[in-house]
Design an enzyme around this catalytic site. Structure first.
Site, PDB file in Angstrom:
ATOM      1  N   TYR A 132      61.359  18.427  32.456  1.00 32.39           N
ATOM      2  CA  TYR A 132      61.706  19.687  31.788  1.00 32.39           C
ATOM      3  C   TYR A 132      62.150  19.437  30.360  1.00 32.39           C
ATOM      4  O   TYR A 132      61.802  20.177  29.441  1.00 32.39           O
ATOM      5  CB  TYR A 132      62.818  20.396  32.567  1.00 32.39           C
ATOM      6  CG  TYR A 132      63.204  21.736  31.977  1.00 32.39           C
ATOM      7  CD1 TYR A 132      62.552  22.898  32.373  1.00 32.39           C
ATOM      8  CD2 TYR A 132      64.228  21.837  31.035  1.00 32.39           C
ATOM      9  CE1 TYR A 132      62.895  24.137  31.836  1.00 32.39           C
ATOM     10  CE2 TYR A 132      64.574  23.075  30.483  1.00 32.39           C
ATOM     11  CZ  TYR A 132      63.905  24.214  30.879  1.00 32.39           C
ATOM     12  OH  TYR A 132      64.242  25.430  30.338  1.00 32.39           O
ATOM     13  N   PHE A 184      45.276  39.491  11.091  1.00 33.45           N
ATOM     14  CA  PHE A 184      44.767  39.410  12.448  1.00 33.45           C
ATOM     15  C   PHE A 184      45.547  40.432  13.264  1.00 33.45           C
ATOM     16  O   PHE A 184      46.686  40.771  12.937  1.00 33.45           O
ATOM     17  CB  PHE A 184      44.925  38.001  13.025  1.00 33.45           C
ATOM     18  CG  PHE A 184      44.363  37.863  14.412  1.00 33.45           C
ATOM     19  CD1 PHE A 184      43.031  38.086  14.653  1.00 33.45           C
ATOM     20  CD2 PHE A 184      45.188  37.540  15.484  1.00 33.45           C
ATOM     21  CE1 PHE A 184      42.499  37.986  15.939  1.00 33.45           C
ATOM     22  CE2 PHE A 184      44.678  37.440  16.771  1.00 33.45           C
ATOM     23  CZ  PHE A 184      43.327  37.658  17.002  1.00 33.45           C
ATOM     24  N   THR A 185      44.953  40.931  14.340  1.00 34.70           N
ATOM     25  CA  THR A 185      45.547  42.050  15.089  1.00 34.70           C
ATOM     26  C   THR A 185      46.987  41.785  15.528  1.00 34.70           C
ATOM     27  O   THR A 185      47.892  42.576  15.252  1.00 34.70           O
ATOM     28  CB  THR A 185      44.687  42.371  16.316  1.00 34.70           C
ATOM     29  OG1 THR A 185      44.421  41.167  17.039  1.00 34.70           O
ATOM     30  CG2 THR A 185      43.366  43.007  15.898  1.00 34.70           C
ATOM     31  N   ASP A 275      47.982  29.985   8.873  1.00 37.30           N
ATOM     32  CA  ASP A 275      47.471  30.124  10.238  1.00 37.30           C
ATOM     33  C   ASP A 275      46.276  29.191  10.370  1.00 37.30           C
ATOM     34  O   ASP A 275      45.197  29.454   9.826  1.00 37.30           O
ATOM     35  CB  ASP A 275      47.067  31.573  10.506  1.00 37.30           C
ATOM     36  CG  ASP A 275      46.556  31.800  11.932  1.00 37.30           C
ATOM     37  OD1 ASP A 275      46.300  30.800  12.646  1.00 37.30           O
ATOM     38  OD2 ASP A 275      46.391  32.965  12.326  1.00 37.30           O
ATOM     39  N   LYS A 318      42.392  27.610  20.310  1.00 35.72           N
ATOM     40  CA  LYS A 318      41.292  27.466  19.369  1.00 35.72           C
ATOM     41  C   LYS A 318      41.325  26.054  18.775  1.00 35.72           C
ATOM     42  O   LYS A 318      40.440  25.250  19.018  1.00 35.72           O
ATOM     43  CB  LYS A 318      41.399  28.525  18.266  1.00 35.72           C
ATOM     44  CG  LYS A 318      41.296  29.965  18.769  1.00 35.72           C
ATOM     45  CD  LYS A 318      41.473  30.964  17.638  1.00 35.72           C
ATOM     46  CE  LYS A 318      41.432  32.396  18.133  1.00 35.72           C
ATOM     47  NZ  LYS A 318      40.079  32.816  18.535  1.00 35.72           N
ATOM     48  N   ARG A 441      35.430  44.415  16.699  1.00 36.63           N
ATOM     49  CA  ARG A 441      36.322  44.082  15.594  1.00 36.63           C
ATOM     50  C   ARG A 441      36.118  45.146  14.510  1.00 36.63           C
ATOM     51  O   ARG A 441      35.446  44.943  13.511  1.00 36.63           O
ATOM     52  CB  ARG A 441      36.016  42.694  15.026  1.00 36.63           C
ATOM     53  CG  ARG A 441      36.144  41.544  16.013  1.00 36.63           C
ATOM     54  CD  ARG A 441      37.585  41.054  16.246  1.00 36.63           C
ATOM     55  NE  ARG A 441      38.409  41.981  16.990  1.00 36.63           N
ATOM     56  CZ  ARG A 441      39.623  41.651  17.498  1.00 36.63           C
ATOM     57  NH1 ARG A 441      40.115  40.436  17.360  1.00 36.63           N
ATOM     58  NH2 ARG A 441      40.323  42.546  18.143  1.00 36.63           N
ATOM     59  N   PHE A 507      42.907  48.144  21.768  1.00 40.30           N
ATOM     60  CA  PHE A 507      41.615  47.535  22.081  1.00 40.30           C
ATOM     61  C   PHE A 507      41.695  46.608  23.284  1.00 40.30           C
ATOM     62  O   PHE A 507      40.677  46.316  23.916  1.00 40.30           O
ATOM     63  CB  PHE A 507      41.068  46.765  20.867  1.00 40.30           C
ATOM     64  CG  PHE A 507      41.866  45.544  20.476  1.00 40.30           C
ATOM     65  CD1 PHE A 507      41.514  44.293  20.953  1.00 40.30           C
ATOM     66  CD2 PHE A 507      42.966  45.655  19.638  1.00 40.30           C
ATOM     67  CE1 PHE A 507      42.247  43.164  20.598  1.00 40.30           C
ATOM     68  CE2 PHE A 507      43.697  44.533  19.272  1.00 40.30           C
ATOM     69  CZ  PHE A 507      43.339  43.291  19.758  1.00 40.30           C
TER      70      PHE A 507
END
Length: 534
Positions: A132, A184-185, A275, A318, A441, A507
């Site tokens: 942990y 970005f959303t 990012d 990603k 998009r 969305f």
């Protein structure tokens, strides 16, 4: 703490007196690839060497994407017939997010968490330390991050939007603004939730799908300066670079533009946040499109980018081809400002909500990001798919970017008004005609204005994600074939309207229905041309 020669060895244990998220490397020298790899017998230096970047050319002159890997594990695909697809999309409220994956033939919804892992990543997962606190797995991941980015402090999180939450809560105050190349959303949602606003500063030409430029994700530096002057530096929470830009066709950002933005921010005392979720594709474009960078290795480019940024965050779903995320910085004050939010929202500082097996895979995936023939696999397949689609007259975002091929719905279904969500309707139509799932998009991905009117998107795109090492060339051909058929029958496609509309991120789980009987007409046309229904 000074690491052993075996930087990724399971024997690597932390000094209990040290900060668990501080640099595990000796202050006297930087980590090398040899340090990282020496004791991991399956993950050898040659496997992730950046030295071999030659591209194979076909004697025939054909331009065909070449897979620099061999398939060792496969997943069976199923294609249900058109009648079953019609039932499935209706049951999903014409929202491709709500489709059951068992009803999907080729899943091009996203590249997030669905990139194919390497055998080295799979092997590394077996060495996970599930403690942990103080897990050796954490230090192996941290050492890999230190090697790739050269940043001293690391905060783990379960994925990219968790990083966005931590960063937004730490730095966005009511009334402040975040200036970015493009939002970005979920990034925008976190900023708005903390009382901030988003200002986008890409040039107008970046919104034109047919305009060709190598780096359409670059900030307009004059617009950046003008917006900074208008808002005031004291009211800017941070400046954010997203490379590449997810919502405008996976378009990359040049290293020259990053240098200029970093200089601008340093001169004005502005925090610069990067990012890096789509960094792998962006690195390929810097290496191949930016002439001044041709002679550099991928790792040299990464290290320079990292040196320009105050904070870097990423989704390892990603970047790294696994499932997790993290924030890195070399500024202790910034690190300590964000650190308390990790155990509050994510988990202890040495796992941050991630599975330790995934952390081991991320460590190797990050190292593999320095391999040109790994990072090239999505961009070259996207380019091949765009070329196949364009040969059939299908309008796409040009030039081909990263992440996936992007259909331009404003030209594909130019008869559908934006208020009826043309990109969303085209997503549903693609599924009906092919069993292929993709993502809207466009306006559907935006949130309504405070007065309830639609916030019309700058672009209406259908993103057909191409996860790394997941599709074959024959599959690209069947994708292009079915979308080519759909383009010839495009006037049959109509709009959509909401039946269940959430206030935020609609969305993801909103439900819609067609504005007419267009879905039935499209289904009938497909079955006439394809009597088998598949």
């Amino acid at each position: 703490m000074t690491p052993s020669k075996q930087g990724l060895s399971s024997d690597l244990t932390p000094d209990p007196s040290s900060n668990p998220t501080a640099n595990a490397a000796s202050p006297n020298r930087a980590l090398t690839l040899e340090d990282i790899n020496a004791d991991f017998s399956l993950v050898n230096t040659a496997a992730i060497s950046p030295d071999s970047e030659q591209t194979v050319r076909f004697f025939s002159g054909e331009s065909i994407p070449l897979e620099m890997h061999r398939v060792t594990t496969v997943k069976r695909l199923y294609l249900i017939d058109a009648d079953e697809r019609a039932k499935a999309i209706e049951g999903a409220g014409y929202n491709t997010f709500l489709l059951d994956n068992r009803d999907v033939f080729l899943d091009m919804l996203t590249d997030s968490g669905v990139n194919s892992m390497s055998i080295f990543q799979q092997a590394a997962m077996q060495a996970a330390d599930d403690a942990y606190a103080g897990s050796a797995t954490f230090y192996r991941l941290k050492n890999a991050l230190d090697y790739v980015f050269g940043k001293e402090y690391f905060l783990p999180a379960h994925q990219g939007r968790a990083c966005e939450n931590i960063i937004a809560q730490s730095f966005v105050q009511p009334g402040t603004a975040v200036i970015t190349n493009y939002h970005f959303t979920t990034t925008k949602a976190h900023i708005l939730a903390n009382g901030g606003s988003v200002i986008e500063v890409v040039p107008e030409t970046s919104y034109d799908p047919s305009f060709e430029a190598p780096f359409k994700g670059d900030m307009d530096l004059d617009l950046l300066a003008a917006e900074t002057e208008r808002v005031g530096t004291e009211n800017i929470a941070f400046v954010r670079i997203e490379a590449g830009t997810n919502l405008i066709g996976g378009q990359p950002v040049s290293l020259a533009n990053m240098r200029a933005i970093s200089k601008f921010c340093k001169e004005r005392g502005l925090l610069l946040v990067f990012d890096a979720s789509l960094l792998a594709d962006n690195l390929y474009f810097i290496k191949t499109r930016e002439e001044a960078e041709h002679g550099k290795t991928i790792h040299e480019i990464v290290k320079e980018i990292a040196g320009l940024m105050d904070i870097i965050y990423f989704s390892a779903r990603k970047l790294g081809c696994a499932r997790g995320g993290g924030i890195v910085t070399s500024d202790l004050a910034l690190h300590e400002k964000m650190q308390p939010l990790v155990p509050l929202y994510e988990g202890f500082l040495t796992y941050g909500g991630m599975s330790v097996r995934e952390m081991e895979a991320i460590a190797i995936g990050l190292l593999e990001t320095c391999d040109f023939h790994v990072i090239s696999q999505t961009p070259i397949f996207v380019e091949a798919l765009v070329n196949l689609l364009e040969a059939k007259g299908v309008p796409c975002v040009k030039p081909a970017g990263g992440l996936g091929a992007h259909l331009d719905a404003m030209r594909f279904v130019d008869h559908i008004p934006q208020e009826e969500y043309p990109a969303g309707a085209l997503c549903a139509a693609v599924y009906l005609a092919s069993g292929i799932r993709n993502m809207e998009r466009g306006t559907l991905s935006e949130e309504r204005n405070p007065d309830g009117t639609e916030h019309l998107s700058n672009m209406e795109l259908v993103r057909m994600a191409v996860p790394k090492r997941a599709f074959t060339l024959s599959q690209l051909h069947v994708i292009a074939d079915r979308i080519g058929w759909l383009y010839e029958h495009r006037k049959l496609i109509g709009g959509l309207k909401f039946t269940d509309e959430p206030e935020q991120l609609r969305f993801f789980f909103g439900r819609l229905k067609p504005t007419s009987d267009w879905a039935e007409k499209l289904l009938a046309a497909f079955k006439k041309d394809m009597p088998s229904g598949v």
